[in-house]
Design a protein around this motif. Structure first.
Motif, PDB file in Angstrom:
ATOM      1  N   UNK A   1       0.853  -1.185   0.000  1.00 29.42           N
ATOM      2  CA  UNK A   1       0.000   0.000   0.000  1.00 29.42           C
ATOM      3  C   UNK A   1       0.891   1.238   0.000  1.00 29.42           C
ATOM      4  N   UNK A   2       1.023   1.820  -1.174  1.00 25.10           N
ATOM      5  CA  UNK A   2       1.964   2.944  -1.335  1.00 25.10           C
ATOM      6  C   UNK A   2       1.482   4.185  -0.569  1.00 25.10           C
ATOM      7  N   UNK A   3       0.180   4.403  -0.579  1.00 30.85           N
ATOM      8  CA  UNK A   3      -0.347   5.627   0.020  1.00 30.85           C
ATOM      9  C   UNK A   3      -0.022   5.724   1.517  1.00 30.85           C
ATOM     10  N   UNK A   4      -0.059   4.585   2.210  1.00 29.50           N
ATOM     11  CA  UNK A   4       0.168   4.642   3.660  1.00 29.50           C
ATOM     12  C   UNK A   4       1.581   4.202   4.049  1.00 29.50           C
ATOM     13  N   UNK A   5       2.402   3.880   3.032  1.00 30.40           N
ATOM     14  CA  UNK A   5       3.699   3.234   3.295  1.00 30.40           C
ATOM     15  C   UNK A   5       4.609   4.054   4.211  1.00 30.40           C
ATOM     16  N   UNK A   6       4.583   5.374   4.065  1.00 27.91           N
ATOM     17  CA  UNK A   6       5.541   6.202   4.804  1.00 27.91           C
ATOM     18  C   UNK A   6       4.881   6.947   5.966  1.00 27.91           C
ATOM     19  N   UNK A   7       3.685   6.500   6.340  1.00 27.73           N
ATOM     20  CA  UNK A   7       2.934   7.261   7.340  1.00 27.73           C
ATOM     21  C   UNK A   7       3.502   7.146   8.751  1.00 27.73           C
ATOM     22  N   UNK A   8       4.330   6.123   9.009  1.00 26.46           N
ATOM     23  CA  UNK A   8       4.988   6.086  10.307  1.00 26.46           C
ATOM     24  C   UNK A   8       6.497   6.041  10.100  1.00 26.46           C
ATOM     25  N   UNK A   9       7.231   6.127  11.184  1.00 25.02           N
ATOM     26  CA  UNK A   9       8.691   6.239  11.112  1.00 25.02           C
ATOM     27  C   UNK A   9       9.414   4.972  10.702  1.00 25.02           C
ATOM     28  N   UNK A  10       8.684   3.881  10.411  1.00 20.62           N
ATOM     29  CA  UNK A  10       9.369   2.637  10.042  1.00 20.62           C
ATOM     30  C   UNK A  10       9.135   2.278   8.573  1.00 20.62           C
TER      31      UNK A  10
END
Lengths: 793, 225
Positions: free
Chosen positions: A138-147
């Motif tokens: 899921x690219x849209x949420x991939x970077x939503x947290x620090x990991x």
């Protein structure tokens, strides 16, 4: 209908076979012309489809930094201040979203394996803005947290051993991160992204998290800021709003010079600021390739008509048997399309074979991949069909309009007519050829001028070592065998990137500043045109009180002459408190510069400042030119022996100059290659035409000889008739070439005068080539015994 | 008698620069369907020009040319092409076979533009008629002059034209081959085809029903057998 098509196909194939030599000449010419056009189209396609992998690229922009100073070429950087994105997003209504990338080289660890890799730290919403094609996850949420971590397929394969590795973890810069999405590999050279790993900027050790605001007076640009404009928003209006939004980030001393400007991501590859000359090269290359294709097509038309002359009887027979104009025109059009299609298939094979070499030569990453891009093949084949129709139209029209009674009456293979059109086509071919010869020569001469005379200094065998004049190294280097002289300067001697605003008699002037020891001038063979260098302290001064200026500075400061400038006091040359209070001009040197002569040489002040005060430095070493490899080894050993840290960074100044003129050199090479092709094609066409004419005129030559003409007279007659269109071509080529080359030269601040002798010389070369290519054939025809010639029919 | 052609005051001139050559000067005659007509006269008297006009390969400058009562002298090139397709077959002195096609393909050319059905069978039949079925796959250069002219006659006969125009069909042949070609033309005429033949040979002209003599573009005499 099928039978009719089969009949046409048979007639086409057997005619090709029956006229093997002329057919081979025709097809070879087409293959060369089409291959040149295909290669150029593939190369042009890369920048023209740059970043098209990003959906909505038409609204996606990169905020680029531009530093503009009066009288200086603007400096472009693809990076921007770290704080710009949030300010723009909040304050510029035309901007829908903004997100940043920050490039960093980090350690990646997985199990026992460690790699050093360049990655991007990305804002969490980066992929909302730049929606790269996702393969899994899921690219849209991939970077939503620090990991969160996103990789291209190739990178996933490299680090996890498989492309489908979503959920796997990897230690990035010492912190564990999980692969959340895999995106498709980015087209090589087709995007502005250099790395294939995107790590969440929210990670504790991410470059974006660690980014600090600039201190007072400080200003740094370290991130790539991407913007998406709202539908219908004006980029110009957005650019103006962006300036106001980021004004607070820019310190007062650069505010007038600095601008953050949105550039559409699909226009970056041809942006003049980042790739100077790329657009020009693309236009020139496409134009020249089109001209070469035109020559090949003209050959095809001419030879088709010449060959068809032998098929007059066939046309007559077909017409007598009920064929209408439509049938005959259709047959010849179909034959033209078939011939061009065969040539296109061969040209495609040749292009595939040549593409790696072309990519290497032009440093491009053009691809010819039918599987990945089936539309490409469709385009190429449609192009071939169109070219066939265009090139076949005239022969088809001409041949279908032949009156049947006349064609049936003819016994020999007379010409099909349209002599003036064929003459015009040969003239046009040679006009292009002459134009290309002139262009090649002018571009080459300008390049030589740029790299020699325009330098106004002696860079032969001068080596630079990047270092701030280390005393022991400099002193010992001067004593090495094979070294003639050593001197030091600031880095700005080569880069020209240090400039200073100077208040001068009520005007704001901008001057390049180059700190340098006085001995730098004799090392580069630069002699003052006024004043003397003798009064300058050899080791430089802590506080600069004397200065050397160039002739451009003499003009800019408004001094009447170089001599008049000597003794003049210039104002403070430092913006730091406690800096110099003024400096006296002691010498004026000629305008010499290490930057491209496309822009004028800037007014420059050479400050005899002590090296301790410089920001960066260069040691210039003049070699004797003998035993260079040994001398270089000695210099390298000396670098280590004198306690310098890190490996020595050395380069010859000539390499720097060659890099400067790489674009010019490429243009010169491009012209040379295409001129060579044009020469070959035009001569090939001429040989084909003369072969056909020789066969057609055998009887005429026999009659002339029977009536007393000598071999020499026949030869002169044949050569004169073949030379006429070449001579006429000069009249067409000269004015056009003169106008175009003058325009091109005007793009250089310093340029060669356009040498007029080049024009007749190019004409003579074209004539000589034409005579050489058909001379032997004409001689053989002229030598024929009249009895053979008269028996011909 | 059922008239196929009616030619009246037909004129044709060729211009080369300022020189005008009058090839046909007010020629008038009629030809009945199924008639075998020989045209005789010295070189340059206008025989071939007349034949080209009769075969719709050329158009007259003046005069009338009626085919089965319909005026065709002033038709467009496209209409003339359709008339050629529908009515005419040609035999030339120099055979005019297409070197790149074999014998069968050369014969087939006459059927291609007429959209005829069962072409292969028709080609085989006419080649058989001229005695060259065994040479169907040969190229013209592999045949003798007489054989080549027989192929040309087969090609002319293949579409079963009303009108067969032969321009010195025996001019390039020896007497034996010439006689064989004449037999083929006579048999075509006997089969109901109108044959108009240009010839220099009185012997071959004697095979025709009628001989028209020409001089300087005019008809100067006519002999009916």
């Amino acid at each position: 209908m099928t039978r009719l098509l089969r009949h046409m196909l048979v007639a086409w194939a057997r005619n090709l076979a029956a006229n093997r030599l002329l057919s081979a000449i025709t097809i070879l010419g087409l293959v060369i012309g089409i291959a040149g056009a295909i290669l150029m189209a593939l190369v042009a396609r890369v920048p023209l489809t740059y970043n098209h992998v990003v959906p909505g690229h038409e609204r996606t922009y990169l905020a680029v930094s531009i530093v503009r100073s009066p009288d200086m070429a603007p400096d472009y950087q693809q990076k921007s201040p770290g704080g710009a994105a949030s300010l723009i997003e909040a304050n510029v209504p035309d901007v829908e979203a903004a997100a940043r990338l920050m490039e960093e080289e980090v350690d990646l660890r997985r199990g026992g394996a460690a790699h050093r890799e360049t990655i991007y730290w990305a804002d969490p919403d980066y992929f909302d803005l730049v929606r790269l094609p996702v393969v899994s996850g899921d690219l849209a949420s991939a970077l939503r947290d620090g990991r969160g971590l996103v990789m291209t397929q190739a990178m996933a394969l490299k680090h996890f051993g498989r492309a489908d590795a979503v959920g796997e973890t990897l230690e990035v810069a010492g912190q564990p991160m999980a692969l959340r999405a895999v995106i498709a590999d980015l087209p090589a050279g087709g995007t502005d992204l250099a790395a294939g790993i995107f790590a969440s900027g929210l990670a504790a050790r991410s470059g974006l998290s660690l980014l600090k605001a600039d201190g007072p007076g400080g200003f740094s640009i370290s991130v790539r800021t991407y913007l998406r404009l709202r539908a219908g928003a004006s980029a110009q209006e957005a650019a103006d709003s962006i300036q106001s939004a980021v004004a607070g980030l820019v310190p007062p001393f650069v505010r007038n010079a600095y601008r953050l400007e949105p550039v559409r991501i699909d226009q970056l590859a041809l942006h003049e600021g980042f790739h100077p000359g790329a657009r020009e090269r693309l236009v020139i290359g496409s134009l020249v390739a089109a001209l070469v294709l035109l020559i090949a097509a003209a050959n095809f038309v001419n030879l088709s008509v010449a060959l068809a002359g032998r098929r007059r009887r066939e046309i007559g027979v077909r017409k007598a048997n009920g064929a209408g104009r439509r049938h005959i025109a259709g047959q010849f059009l179909a034959e033209a399309v078939l011939t061009v299609s065969v040539a296109t298939i061969l040209a495609l094979a040749a292009s595939e074979w040549l593409l790696p070499a072309v990519n290497g030569f032009l440093e491009t990453q053009a691809r010819l991949d039918y599987a990945a891009d089936p539309r490409l093949l469709l385009w190429l084949l449609s192009g071939a069909a169109l070219l066939g129709l265009a090139a076949g139209a005239y022969p088809a029209f001409l041949l279908s309009s032949l009156p049947p009674a006349a064609t049936l009456r003819d016994k020999g293979g007379g010409a099909a007519g349209g002599a003036w059109v064929r003459g015009a086509l040969v003239t046009a071919q040679f006009a292009i050829l002459i134009g290309l010869i002139i262009a090649t020569s002018v571009v080459h001469r300008q390049r030589v001028f740029a790299m020699r005379e325009a330098l106004r200094m002696d860079i032969d065998q001068v080596l630079t070592v990047t270092a701030k004049c280390p005393p022991a190294f400099v002193a010992e280097a001067a004593k090495l065998p094979g070294v003639r002289a050593v001197s030091c300067s600031g880095e700005s001697l080569l880069s020209g990137n240090t400039f200073l605003p100077i208040e001068w008699r009520g005007r704001q002037l901008m001057a390049d500043i180059v700190p340098a020891l006085p001995s730098i001038f004799p090392l580069y063979g630069v002699r003052p045109v006024a004043g003397t260098l003798a009064t300058l302290p050899p080791g430089g001064q802590e506080t600069v009180s004397r200065v050397v200026i160039n002739e451009a500075a003499v003009r800019d400061f408004g001094f009447a002459s170089p001599s008049a400038a000597i003794g003049q006091m210039l104002p403070s040359l430092s913006d730091e408190p406690g800096g110099s209070t003024g400096a006296q001009v002691v010498a004026v040197v000629p305008d010499f510069a290490f930057h491209s002569i496309e822009t004028a040489i800037e007014p420059t002040l050479y400050l005899p400042q002590a090296p301790g005060e410089w920001n960066g430095g260069l040691v210039s070493i003049k070699l004797a030119g003998r035993d260079v490899p040994e001398t270089l080894s000695r210099i390298d050993r000396l670098w280590r022996a004198t306690g310098n840290e890190g490996p020595i960074q050395r380069a010859f100044v000539s390499e720097h100059i060659e890099r400067l003129y790489l674009g010019l050199q490429r243009n010169a090479q491009l012209f040379a290659v295409f001129s060579g092709l044009a020469i070959f094609l035009a001569c090939l066409g001429l040989v084909g035409l003369s072969l056909s004419a020789a066969q057609r005129r055998t009887k005429e030559i026999g009659i002339r000889k029977a009536l007393g003409a000598s071999t020499r007279q026949i030869l002169a007659l044949l050569l004169w008739q073949l030379s006429r269109p070449v001579l006429l071509a000069n009249l067409v080529a000269w004015p056009i070439a003169w106008w175009l080359m003058r325009r091109w030269l005007n793009g250089f601040a310093e340029r060669i005068p356009l040498p007029l002798w080049l024009f007749p010389a190019a004409g003579l070369i074209a004539l000589a080539l034409a005579l050489l290519s058909v001379g032997m054939l004409a001689y053989l025809v002229a030598r024929q015994k009249p009895v053979h010639a008269l028996r011909y029919e | 008698m059922n008239q196929l052609l009616q030619v009246s005051s037909l004129s044709r001139a060729y211009r080369s620069g300022e020189v005008e050559t009058r090839a046909l000067d007010s020629v008038s005659f009629e030809v009945a369907a199924g008639e075998f007509v020989a045209l005789m006269g010295p070189s340059g008297c206008g025989k071939s020009t007349l034949l080209n006009i009769l075969g719709f390969l050329d158009a007259p400058d003046e005069g009338s040319y009626r085919l089965r009562g319909e005026e065709v002298a002033t038709l467009s090139e496209a209409r003339l092409t359709r008339l050629r397709r529908a009515h005419a077959g040609f035999v030339f002195q120099s055979f005019n076979l297409i070197d790149e096609l074999n014998v069968a393909e050369n014969v087939e050319v006459a059927l291609l533009y007429r959209g005829a059905d069962a072409r292969r069978r028709r080609v085989e039949a006419v080649l058989d008629q001229v005695g060259l079925a065994h040479r169907a796959r040969h190229r013209p250069r592999q045949l003798s002059g007489g054989q080549q002219q027989r192929v040309a006659i087969a090609r002319a006969l293949a579409p079963e034209p009303d009108l067969l125009l032969a321009d010195e069909p025996t001019g390039n042949l020896d007497s034996a081959n010439g006689a064989a070609v004449m037999d083929l033309l006579k048999s075509a005429a006997a089969g109901g085809t109108t044959v108009i033949m240009v010839t220099h040979s009185a012997l071959h002209a004697a095979a025709a029903d009628r001989t028209i003599r020409m001089l300087d573009g005019r008809i100067v005499g006519e002999t009916r057998l």
